[in-house]
Design a protein around this motif. Structure first.
Motif, PDB file in Angstrom:
ATOM      1  N   LYS A 107       2.098   1.729  -3.442  1.00  0.00           N
ATOM      2  CA  LYS A 107       1.047   2.284  -4.289  1.00  0.00           C
ATOM      3  C   LYS A 107       0.891   3.781  -4.052  1.00  0.00           C
ATOM      4  O   LYS A 107       0.760   4.568  -4.996  1.00  0.00           O
ATOM      5  CB  LYS A 107      -0.276   1.551  -4.034  1.00  0.00           C
ATOM      6  CG  LYS A 107      -1.413   2.035  -4.898  1.00  0.00           C
ATOM      7  CD  LYS A 107      -1.122   1.793  -6.364  1.00  0.00           C
ATOM      8  CE  LYS A 107      -2.252   2.277  -7.239  1.00  0.00           C
ATOM      9  NZ  LYS A 107      -1.875   2.237  -8.641  1.00  0.00           N
ATOM     10  N   SER A 155      -5.896   3.639  -3.633  1.00  0.00           N
ATOM     11  CA  SER A 155      -5.275   2.685  -2.694  1.00  0.00           C
ATOM     12  C   SER A 155      -6.278   1.811  -1.956  1.00  0.00           C
ATOM     13  O   SER A 155      -5.923   0.712  -1.519  1.00  0.00           O
ATOM     14  CB  SER A 155      -4.436   3.451  -1.674  1.00  0.00           C
ATOM     15  OG  SER A 155      -3.479   4.235  -2.327  1.00  0.00           O
ATOM     16  N   ALA A 215      -6.770  -5.078  -8.028  1.00  0.00           N
ATOM     17  CA  ALA A 215      -7.233  -4.096  -7.046  1.00  0.00           C
ATOM     18  C   ALA A 215      -6.575  -2.734  -7.251  1.00  0.00           C
ATOM     19  O   ALA A 215      -7.264  -1.704  -7.289  1.00  0.00           O
ATOM     20  CB  ALA A 215      -6.963  -4.601  -5.627  1.00  0.00           C
ATOM     21  N   ALA A 216      -5.262  -2.725  -7.400  1.00  0.00           N
ATOM     22  CA  ALA A 216      -4.539  -1.453  -7.453  1.00  0.00           C
ATOM     23  C   ALA A 216      -4.557  -0.808  -8.833  1.00  0.00           C
ATOM     24  O   ALA A 216      -4.760   0.403  -8.943  1.00  0.00           O
ATOM     25  CB  ALA A 216      -3.090  -1.660  -7.011  1.00  0.00           C
ATOM     26  N   ASP A 275      -3.408  -8.088  -6.459  1.00  0.00           N
ATOM     27  CA  ASP A 275      -2.802  -6.757  -6.320  1.00  0.00           C
ATOM     28  C   ASP A 275      -2.976  -5.937  -7.589  1.00  0.00           C
ATOM     29  O   ASP A 275      -3.341  -4.768  -7.542  1.00  0.00           O
ATOM     30  CB  ASP A 275      -1.309  -6.876  -5.997  1.00  0.00           C
ATOM     31  CG  ASP A 275      -1.028  -7.235  -4.554  1.00  0.00           C
ATOM     32  OD1 ASP A 275      -1.983  -7.369  -3.763  1.00  0.00           O
ATOM     33  OD2 ASP A 275       0.165  -7.390  -4.221  1.00  0.00           O
ATOM     34  N   VAL A 279       0.845  -1.198   0.000  1.00  0.00           N
ATOM     35  CA  VAL A 279       0.000   0.000   0.000  1.00  0.00           C
ATOM     36  C   VAL A 279       0.880   1.248   0.000  1.00  0.00           C
ATOM     37  O   VAL A 279       0.598   2.216  -0.711  1.00  0.00           O
ATOM     38  CB  VAL A 279      -0.995  -0.012   1.184  1.00  0.00           C
ATOM     39  CG1 VAL A 279      -1.783   1.279   1.251  1.00  0.00           C
ATOM     40  CG2 VAL A 279      -1.949  -1.204   1.067  1.00  0.00           C
ATOM     41  N   SER A 316      -8.260  -5.672  -0.605  1.00  0.00           N
ATOM     42  CA  SER A 316      -7.799  -6.956  -1.126  1.00  0.00           C
ATOM     43  C   SER A 316      -6.796  -7.610  -0.187  1.00  0.00           C
ATOM     44  O   SER A 316      -6.900  -8.798   0.119  1.00  0.00           O
ATOM     45  CB  SER A 316      -7.166  -6.737  -2.506  1.00  0.00           C
ATOM     46  OG  SER A 316      -6.549  -7.907  -2.964  1.00  0.00           O
ATOM     47  N   ARG A 317      -5.841  -6.822   0.278  1.00  0.00           N
ATOM     48  CA  ARG A 317      -4.793  -7.366   1.138  1.00  0.00           C
ATOM     49  C   ARG A 317      -5.262  -7.654   2.559  1.00  0.00           C
ATOM     50  O   ARG A 317      -4.993  -8.725   3.100  1.00  0.00           O
ATOM     51  CB  ARG A 317      -3.614  -6.380   1.217  1.00  0.00           C
ATOM     52  CG  ARG A 317      -2.701  -6.409   0.019  1.00  0.00           C
ATOM     53  CD  ARG A 317      -1.917  -7.708   0.058  1.00  0.00           C
ATOM     54  NE  ARG A 317      -0.966  -7.807  -1.002  1.00  0.00           N
ATOM     55  CZ  ARG A 317       0.339  -7.870  -0.822  1.00  0.00           C
ATOM     56  NH1 ARG A 317       0.846  -7.813   0.374  1.00  0.00           N
ATOM     57  NH2 ARG A 317       1.124  -8.000  -1.855  1.00  0.00           N
ATOM     58  N   LEU A 365      -6.767  -1.932  -3.002  1.00  0.00           N
ATOM     59  CA  LEU A 365      -5.611  -2.754  -2.654  1.00  0.00           C
ATOM     60  C   LEU A 365      -5.617  -3.068  -1.157  1.00  0.00           C
ATOM     61  O   LEU A 365      -5.356  -4.195  -0.751  1.00  0.00           O
ATOM     62  CB  LEU A 365      -4.304  -2.050  -3.044  1.00  0.00           C
ATOM     63  CG  LEU A 365      -3.016  -2.790  -2.697  1.00  0.00           C
ATOM     64  CD1 LEU A 365      -2.963  -4.148  -3.404  1.00  0.00           C
ATOM     65  CD2 LEU A 365      -1.804  -1.937  -3.073  1.00  0.00           C
TER      66      LEU A 365
END
Length: 175
Positions: free
Chosen positions: A59, A106, A135-136, A132, A56, A112-113, A109
């Motif tokens: 990102k 962000s 999502a990102a 990743d 993150v 997701s994480r 992500l």
């Protein structure tokens, strides 16, 4: 003949009129494509090296660098005939809105994480990378881009300078 004129000359007539009518959106999209490459390159360079355990953060740094490039390109090309504000006010609004955009870029992500646990050891490295990227670089990008397009036109570059009577930037150049 300018670069824009030569590109327009190669587009079939019915699409040329559409391109001219939506030129701001097309320019914004081209700037977005350039900054997507910058964002993706920096994101993966950091994520796969020095910030491997902080995707993150990777990102956020990538989006911030891409945002700086985006401001210059959007101000000088995409929205060149809009704005009518003092440069410091325009830049402040641009970066405040872009800061909100960083959160939107962000957030998928992060979800997701840390909410869906789509990361090792809960899943394979391959699934983590696909999650990743999705999502990102896809969901986050679309959310952030839609918000920024709307907000930039509404608050940062709100009207045509000619309509406001503000001093015009170089209108002699081809849009």
């Amino acid at each position: 003949m300018s670069v824009v004129d030569s590109v327009l000359a190669r587009i079939p007539q019915r699409y040329r009129e559409l391109a001219i009518r939506h030129r701001e959106l097309l320019k914004f999209g081209i700037v977005g494509g350039i900054t997507f490459l910058i964002d993706t390159g920096i994101f993966y360079a950091l994520k796969l090296t020095v910030l491997s355990h902080k995707p993150v953060t990777s990102k956020i740094i990538a989006v911030l660098v891409a945002t700086l490039v985006s401001y210059v390109l959007n101000r000088e090309w995409s929205f060149r005939t809009r704005g009518g504000r003092q440069r410091h006010s325009e830049a402040t609004l641009y970066f405040v809105i872009s800061g909100i955009g960083v959160g939107l870029y962000s957030a998928p992500l992060w979800v997701s994480r840390y909410l869906l646990h789509l990361q090792t050891p809960y899943t394979s490295r391959f699934v983590e990378e696909i999650a990743d990227f999705t999502a990102a670089q896809i969901v986050g990008l679309l959310l952030g881009m839609a918000f920024r397009w709307w907000a930039f036109r509404k608050w940062v570059f709100p009207t045509d300078r000619a309509d406001e009577g503000a001093p015009e930037r170089d209108h002699a150049r081809v849009s």
